[in-house]
Design a protein around this motif. Structure first.
Motif, PDB file in Angstrom:
ATOM      1  N   ALA A   1       0.833  -1.205   0.000  1.00  0.00           N
ATOM      2  CA  ALA A   1       0.000   0.000   0.000  1.00  0.00           C
ATOM      3  C   ALA A   1       0.868   1.256   0.000  1.00  0.00           C
ATOM      4  CB  ALA A   1      -0.927  -0.001   1.220  1.00  0.00           C
ATOM      5  N   VAL A   2       1.898   1.278   0.857  1.00  0.00           N
ATOM      6  CA  VAL A   2       2.723   2.490   0.956  1.00  0.00           C
ATOM      7  C   VAL A   2       3.536   2.701  -0.320  1.00  0.00           C
ATOM      8  CG1 VAL A   2       4.634   3.555   2.184  1.00  0.00           C
ATOM      9  CG2 VAL A   2       2.818   2.415   3.461  1.00  0.00           C
ATOM     10  N   ILE A   3       4.174   1.612  -0.803  1.00  0.00           N
ATOM     11  CA  ILE A   3       5.037   1.780  -1.985  1.00  0.00           C
ATOM     12  C   ILE A   3       4.209   2.202  -3.190  1.00  0.00           C
ATOM     13  CG2 ILE A   3       6.527   0.546  -3.600  1.00  0.00           C
ATOM     14  CD1 ILE A   3       7.398  -1.184  -1.186  1.00  0.00           C
TER      15      ILE A   3
ATOM     16  N   LEU B   1       4.218   5.588  -5.529  1.00  0.00           N
ATOM     17  CA  LEU B   1       4.322   5.541  -6.989  1.00  0.00           C
ATOM     18  C   LEU B   1       3.165   6.301  -7.646  1.00  0.00           C
ATOM     19  CD1 LEU B   1       5.529   1.870  -7.487  1.00  0.00           C
ATOM     20  CD2 LEU B   1       6.796   3.962  -7.958  1.00  0.00           C
ATOM     21  N   VAL B   2       1.992   6.311  -6.993  1.00  0.00           N
ATOM     22  CA  VAL B   2       0.844   7.023  -7.576  1.00  0.00           C
ATOM     23  C   VAL B   2       1.197   8.482  -7.815  1.00  0.00           C
ATOM     24  CG1 VAL B   2      -1.498   7.860  -7.112  1.00  0.00           C
ATOM     25  CG2 VAL B   2      -0.901   5.528  -6.565  1.00  0.00           C
ATOM     26  N   ILE B   3       1.901   9.091  -6.859  1.00  0.00           N
ATOM     27  CA  ILE B   3       2.151  10.528  -7.001  1.00  0.00           C
ATOM     28  C   ILE B   3       3.482  10.829  -7.668  1.00  0.00           C
ATOM     29  CG2 ILE B   3       0.672  11.311  -5.123  1.00  0.00           C
ATOM     30  CD1 ILE B   3       3.171  11.322  -3.344  1.00  0.00           C
ATOM     31  N   THR B   4       4.312   9.804  -7.961  1.00  0.00           N
ATOM     32  CA  THR B   4       5.593  10.125  -8.599  1.00  0.00           C
ATOM     33  C   THR B   4       5.635   9.743 -10.076  1.00  0.00           C
ATOM     34  OG1 THR B   4       6.413   8.045  -7.714  1.00  0.00           O
ATOM     35  CG2 THR B   4       7.011  10.036  -6.522  1.00  0.00           C
ATOM     36  N   ARG B   5       4.718   8.910 -10.564  1.00  0.00           N
ATOM     37  CA  ARG B   5       4.741   8.519 -11.980  1.00  0.00           C
ATOM     38  C   ARG B   5       4.328   9.689 -12.862  1.00  0.00           C
ATOM     39  NH1 ARG B   5       8.266   5.446 -12.734  1.00  0.00           N
ATOM     40  NH2 ARG B   5       8.810   6.432 -10.773  1.00  0.00           N
ATOM     41  N   HIS B   6       4.981   9.810 -14.012  1.00  0.00           N
ATOM     42  CA  HIS B   6       4.603  10.869 -14.947  1.00  0.00           C
ATOM     43  C   HIS B   6       3.352  10.504 -15.721  1.00  0.00           C
ATOM     44  CE1 HIS B   6       7.768  14.004 -15.082  1.00  0.00           C
ATOM     45  NE2 HIS B   6       8.333  13.129 -14.277  1.00  0.00           N
ATOM     46  N   ASN B   7       3.236   9.220 -16.066  1.00  0.00           N
ATOM     47  CA  ASN B   7       2.105   8.783 -16.870  1.00  0.00           C
ATOM     48  C   ASN B   7       0.894   8.536 -15.967  1.00  0.00           C
ATOM     49  OD1 ASN B   7       0.318   7.400 -18.501  1.00  0.00           O
ATOM     50  ND2 ASN B   7       1.963   6.477 -19.702  1.00  0.00           N
ATOM     51  N   VAL B   8      -0.196   9.244 -16.230  1.00  0.00           N
ATOM     52  CA  VAL B   8      -1.360   9.129 -15.345  1.00  0.00           C
ATOM     53  C   VAL B   8      -1.960   7.737 -15.357  1.00  0.00           C
ATOM     54  CG1 VAL B   8      -2.190  11.454 -15.001  1.00  0.00           C
ATOM     55  CG2 VAL B   8      -2.592  10.331 -17.167  1.00  0.00           C
ATOM     56  N   VAL B   9      -1.831   7.034 -16.488  1.00  0.00           N
ATOM     57  CA  VAL B   9      -2.391   5.683 -16.539  1.00  0.00           C
ATOM     58  C   VAL B   9      -1.676   4.794 -15.527  1.00  0.00           C
ATOM     59  CG1 VAL B   9      -2.873   3.711 -18.005  1.00  0.00           C
ATOM     60  CG2 VAL B   9      -2.972   5.994 -18.950  1.00  0.00           C
ATOM     61  N   HIS B  10      -0.329   4.961 -15.464  1.00  0.00           N
ATOM     62  CA  HIS B  10       0.423   4.190 -14.471  1.00  0.00           C
ATOM     63  C   HIS B  10      -0.030   4.572 -13.060  1.00  0.00           C
ATOM     64  CE1 HIS B  10       3.905   3.681 -17.565  1.00  0.00           C
ATOM     65  NE2 HIS B  10       2.773   3.123 -17.927  1.00  0.00           N
TER      66      HIS B  10
ATOM     67  N   THR C   1      -2.830   0.091  -4.497  1.00  0.00           N
ATOM     68  CA  THR C   1      -2.955   0.588  -3.121  1.00  0.00           C
ATOM     69  C   THR C   1      -4.293   0.190  -2.522  1.00  0.00           C
ATOM     70  OG1 THR C   1      -1.776   2.521  -3.926  1.00  0.00           O
ATOM     71  CG2 THR C   1      -2.678   2.652  -1.714  1.00  0.00           C
ATOM     72  N   LEU C   2      -5.351   0.406  -3.307  1.00  0.00           N
ATOM     73  CA  LEU C   2      -6.684   0.142  -2.780  1.00  0.00           C
ATOM     74  C   LEU C   2      -6.874  -1.341  -2.479  1.00  0.00           C
ATOM     75  CD1 LEU C   2      -8.670   2.510  -5.159  1.00  0.00           C
ATOM     76  CD2 LEU C   2      -8.126   2.879  -2.767  1.00  0.00           C
ATOM     77  N   PHE C   3      -6.355  -2.190  -3.375  1.00  0.00           N
ATOM     78  CA  PHE C   3      -6.446  -3.634  -3.133  1.00  0.00           C
ATOM     79  C   PHE C   3      -5.673  -4.006  -1.866  1.00  0.00           C
ATOM     80  CE2 PHE C   3      -7.924  -4.600  -7.526  1.00  0.00           C
ATOM     81  CZ  PHE C   3      -8.952  -5.428  -7.153  1.00  0.00           C
TER      82      PHE C   3
ATOM     83  N   GLN D   1       5.658  18.454 -14.110  1.00  0.00           N
ATOM     84  CA  GLN D   1       4.728  18.260 -13.011  1.00  0.00           C
ATOM     85  C   GLN D   1       4.704  19.509 -12.151  1.00  0.00           C
ATOM     86  OE1 GLN D   1       5.987  14.505 -11.320  1.00  0.00           O
ATOM     87  NE2 GLN D   1       4.127  13.590 -12.146  1.00  0.00           N
ATOM     88  N   TYR D   2       3.576  19.702 -11.495  1.00  0.00           N
ATOM     89  CA  TYR D   2       3.424  20.918 -10.687  1.00  0.00           C
ATOM     90  C   TYR D   2       4.058  20.720  -9.318  1.00  0.00           C
ATOM     91  CZ  TYR D   2      -0.122  21.735 -14.204  1.00  0.00           C
ATOM     92  OH  TYR D   2      -0.795  21.885 -15.364  1.00  0.00           O
TER      93      TYR D   2
END
Lengths: 479, 174
Positions: B14-16, B20-29, B37-39, B86-87
């Motif tokens: 979940a943490v890792i 990754l959710v907030i560091t990936r450039h590609n939104v699909v990833h 995370t949710l699983f 990225q912002y």
């Protein structure tokens, strides 16, 4: 298995409102464009029917539905206020929706559902039920605030209210979760019982009480949780602003009193001083900032913050006298504020033109009747003797003095004097300034006249003969 | 022991994947990692004997909210967003302030640890009563019947509100 006993009479007003709301919505496509206002009258009849069904409800006192739902005098009196608010709001909006070409009868459905949510909040004996009622009220109000979809200000109003409202709902939920963790129940009476035993984590309970207090303070718009109010009130359609300034406020205070005086009286030493500060800050900020508002909707927004401060004074008294004074004040405030907003609706033109205080110049000579009624509401909001506002403030300050809150009473009186400035400036504009508008296209149709008559008559009645209603609120405050 | 291992495994996933959710450039990833995370959080619920919450987590978050995200991603131009900056220009300041906040909260928790003791963990009695979901169901249909019915009004209000705000504008409103 303990199946909840079903008692229709105890929830009858809520049921009536929900059913009429659905009927209005379903009937909408079958009604011709010209007859859509008739659905407004149907919704109005719904609120009257709900008011009548308060009688069978009042005969079913006690706790119902596995102690989730409580019917007592307090509940019945508040329900009466809520239904009155809904009825007057419907009367005010019928002509408004026609004028703004927004004649979507879903408006009435949302209003009826919102009112049903308020009734649920007042009758809940359980935090989960309070939350459901609160969300029904809030979601319906978010949509009504954004009802002028093509208008950016209305969109801004709805979005701001929605985002900040969601935050406050989250606070409320966290509060419920923590209190459940600490006491093992969300039932108000069970919480009170658990708090009387000594094995409770008092800091956890205080934290949850603080979270619940913050969420409800946001809903009733008291300082320092009032920042959203002026923008939201200014952008929303005027009758909705009137509704928002009284409905959610009264419902929020209903829950505040019920939760804190039923569930948390044993830890009063922990939240009492917070209420004191909230009340003082609200009265000062609301009244002082209202002085410099050129827009009458913003001025009334700050005035509504200030009035919430007076009710908070009654809350800080934490006595039966205080609750009774607060109930009286909520009724008086609802009548006079809805009347004032009905007048703003009448004077303003399409798309919120003419909503500055200076636009009222010369109304006294052009339309003396309207000016006299608006003067009555302004004097009552200011608290001039003989009006509902004076009686309400008098009872609140008396309750505060009896609970030895001398400083709060002094702040209250001083800020009331400040409030005279901005309320009287409207009257000065109407009678002592040259008109720069003929007010010739001000139309006064039957429903608006009706709304004005109800609120003006109520304001005078409560001001001149307050004893009967005060007796009622006194029985309602006893628990 | 096995439960403990599972708990930490799910927690780590979940943490890792959350990072990754907030560091990936590609939104699909990002969306895919959000699903992970949710699983993983659903898994944590399972190790805590809360099958019902785990099921709701999968149905609502993965089945509802994540699918909604993917639909939105489908509607926007993904290729362009990959190359966009990225912002997060002020990440140093953000890092420092979050570090201060973490230290503050940790210190507060450390100082207040004596007063914030939760009641002792009750061993799950749910299994004895026929399981978690059964208990929730029984409560909903018996003692919580009224709120259960009232929730339908809440949903109705939300639907009506959404329709009112999004339906076709009348000529007068244009």
């Amino acid at each position: 298995m303990n199946l909840a006993t079903i008692n229709i009479a105890a929830i009858l007003p809520t049921l009536v409102l929900s059913v009429v709301g659905i009927v209005v919505m379903v009937a909408e496509p079958f009604v011709g464009e010209q007859k859509k206002s008739n659905l407004g009258w149907l919704a109005f009849a719904g609120t009257l029917a709900a008011m009548l069904s308060l009688v069978p409800m009042a005969n079913n006192r006690g706790q119902w539905y596995s102690n989730l739902w409580i019917v007592d005098d307090y509940d019945v009196f508040l329900d009466f206020i809520f239904l009155l608010i809904a009825a007057i709001t419907i009367l005010t909006s019928m002509d408004f929706l026609r004028r703004e070409e927004l004649n979507h009868p879903e408006f009435y459905s949302l209003l009826l559902f919102a009112t049903a949510g308020m009734l649920m909040m007042a009758a809940s004996n359980e935090l989960v039920m309070v939350f459901l009622g609160l969300e029904i009220l809030s979601i319906a109000t978010y949509v009504m605030a954004g009802f002028r979809r093509a208008d950016l200000k209305s969109n801004e109003s709805a979005l701001k209210y929605f985002l900040l409202g969601s935050f406050s709902s989250a606070f409320f939920l966290y509060g419920i979760a923590l209190i459940f963790g600490a006491t093992g129940s969300t039932n108000l009476l069970a919480i009170a019982d658990a708090l009387r035993s000594s094995k409770i984590q008092i800091s956890l309970v205080s934290l949850s009480a603080a979270l619940i207090l913050i969420a409800l303070c946001f809903k009733v718009a008291v300082a320092p949780f009032h920042v959203w109010t002026p923008d939201v009130y200014e952008g929303a359609p005027t009758p909705v602003t009137g509704f928002m300034s009284v409905g959610p406020k009264a419902a929020g205070f209903a829950v505040l009193f019920r939760v804190f005086l039923t569930a948390f009286p044993s830890i009063e030493d922990r939240w009492g001083s917070a209420i004191w500060m909230v009340a003082a800050l609200t009265m000062i900020l609301g009244n002082v900032i209202a002085v410099v508002q050129p827009n009458i909707k913003r001025m009334l927004a700050y005035s509504s913050i200030a009035h919430a401060g007076y009710v908070a004074v009654a809350f800080a008294a934490t006595s039966d006298r205080g609750v009774s004074a607060a109930l009286f004040y909520l009724l008086a405030y609802s009548l006079m504020n809805l009347g004032a907003f009905a007048m703003v609706t009448i004077i303003s033109r399409k798309e919120d033109k003419l909503v500055n205080v200076t636009d009222y110049a010369g109304l006294g000579s052009k339309r003396p009747g309207l000016a006299a009624v608006l003067s009555l509401f302004m004097l009552s909001l200011a608290g001039v003797p003989g009006t509902a506002g004076f009686a309400g403030k008098f009872f609140i300050f008396r309750a505060a003095l009896e609970s030895r809150l001398v400083w709060l009473a002094i702040i209250g009186v001083v800020t009331t004097v400040i409030s005279f400035y901005y309320y009287l400036s409207v009257i000065v504009q109407m009678y002592m300034r040259e008109p720069h508008d003929e007010f010739s296209d001000v139309r006064l149709c039957g429903s608006l006249k009706f709304a004005l008559v109800i609120s003006a008559a109520g304001t005078l009645y409560l001001g001149l003969l307050p004893t009967r209603v005060l007796d009622w609120t006194t029985t309602a405050a006893l628990r | 022991m096995l439960e403990l291992i599972l708990f930490y495994t799910f927690g780590a996933i979940a943490v890792i994947s959350g990072i990754l959710v907030i560091t990936r450039h590609n939104v699909v990833h990002s969306a895919a990692f959000l699903g992970a995370t949710l699983f993983a959080v659903a898994g944590i619920f399972l190790t805590l004997h809360a099958e019902f919450v785990a099921g709701v987590q999968v149905i609502v978050y993965v089945g509802g909210i994540l699918v909604l995200f993917v639909f939105v991603i489908m509607l926007i131009a993904v290729e362009r967003s990959v190359h966009e900056r990225q912002y997060n220009k002020q990440w140093t300041i953000a890092l420092i302030t979050s570090a201060i906040l973490i230290v503050e909260i940790a210190y507060g928790l450390y100082r207040g640890r004596d007063s914030l003791v939760l009641p002792a963990v009750v061993p799950p009695a749910a299994a004895a009563a026929g399981g978690n979901s059964e208990q929730v169901g029984t409560a909903l249909y018996t003692s919580y019947l009224l709120p259960f019915e009232i929730a339908s009004i809440l949903l109705l209000v939300a639907i009506v509100g959404a329709v009112v705000l999004s339906k076709k504008r009348t000529p007068a409103e244009e």
